[in-house]
Design a protein around this motif. Structure first.
Motif: not given
Length: 309
Positions: A236-238, A243, A246-247, A250, A289, A291, A294, A297
């Motif tokens: 889960c990187c933003g 961000e 948000r991820r 999700a 992963v 999602d 996405d 990502h």
């Protein structure tokens, strides 16, 4: 440190979605695309449109990709007989031009067995069956062309097998074993594994289990340096906290929990976490992963994390 992509299609995915992720991962430079081998969703999700078979998926991807390696974390030994599984993996290896890896384990999810009519023996028997499966699969693959293979087994006796087809990779496709079991898991890994994988484990727990497997290697005279050491962690990187949040939302998780238990945060935070695993000997990370829609990502991690390793 090599980064690989790892998916959980039982949570709800079509083949086309998996193909899009695999192609994105290949284009972005990841080392491999792996998928779980499950037939039933987990947690509070619908699982629609339904499960996809792991090795059917990998056979398709073998023809629709060209570079990226393909494999399972982990094929359940309860799902397939060892002879047909050896044939399937060898065939997909041929279809891919020698890019397949077999991750295999005892199987653990009782509910999926009852949901699809598959026997689910007690844990001790599942370990016995896994050990015998490994003996049969490696025996079939390593038997020289023109010779026959026999195995005097309790669960899977083999008589006068031509041991065909042969995989492209020699002496065999890499075999991955893993898990947290303190006794039989290290012994099986020392004997059969080309790679030992620890899923969703902290740095201290990873170090302790790696040490057990190294000790098991020493007991049989195997150099632990021959083994690849790896982890699987949810990704889960933003670019910033918003961000990341948000991820996390999700996939139904909290950013702080993911930072504590996964590979989460900004690229700098992710790099820092990767460094801690590298310090205790991990050489490869499978980025779970969740999602699959996405793809940005994957591209972000490729450009801001993988490029800096």
């Amino acid at each position: 440190m090599e980064l690989r992509i790892f998916t959980e299609p039982q949570q709800g995915a079509t083949y086309d979605q998996l193909l899009a992720v695999a192609r994105c991962a290949e284009d972005a430079g990841y080392g491999a695309f792996f998928r779980s081998d499950h037939y039933l969703m987990m947690g509070d999700v619908s699982g629609e449109p339904g499960p996809t078979d792991a090795w059917t998926t990998l056979a398709g991807l073998a023809r629709e990709t060209s570079r990226i390696r393909l494999g399972t974390l982990m094929t359940a030994a309860t799902f397939r007989l060892p002879g047909p599984l050896a044939i399937t993996v060898a065939q997909v290896d041929q279809m891919s031009g020698g890019r397949v890896e077999l991750g295999i384990g005892t199987g653990w999810y009782a509910e999926e067995h009852s949901a699809y009519g598959m026997p689910f023996p007690p844990l001790a028997e599942r370990f016995d069956r896994l050990e015998e499966q490994l003996a049969v699969i490696t025996g079939l693959w390593s038997t020289p062309a023109g010779e026959r293979f026999d195995h005097d087994g309790r669960y899977y006796p083999v008589r006068d097998s031509p041991a065909l087809p042969k995989p492209v990779q020699q002496p065999r496709p890499p075999i991955l074993l893993g898990g947290t079991g303190p006794k039989r898991t290290p012994r099986l890994a020392a004997r059969y594994a080309d790679e030992f994988n620890l899923p969703f484990a902290s740095v201290p727990d990873t170090a302790a289990q790696f040490d057990r497997v190294r000790a098991a290697c020493a007991e049989i005279g195997r150099d632990p340096a021959d083994m690849v050491w790896s982890n699987a962690l949810v990704l889960c990187c933003g670019r910033d906290d918003a961000e990341v949040a948000r991820r996390a939302a999700a996939i139904g998780r909290e950013p702080d929990e993911l930072r504590a238990n996964g590979l989460a945060g900004t690229p700098a935070e992710v790099l820092d976490t990767i460094g801690r695993y590298a310090e205790i000997g991990s050489e490869r990370l499978y980025l779970q992963v969740l999602d699959l829609s996405d793809l940005e990502h994957l591209e972000l991690v490729a450009s801001e994390v993988m490029a800096k390793l």
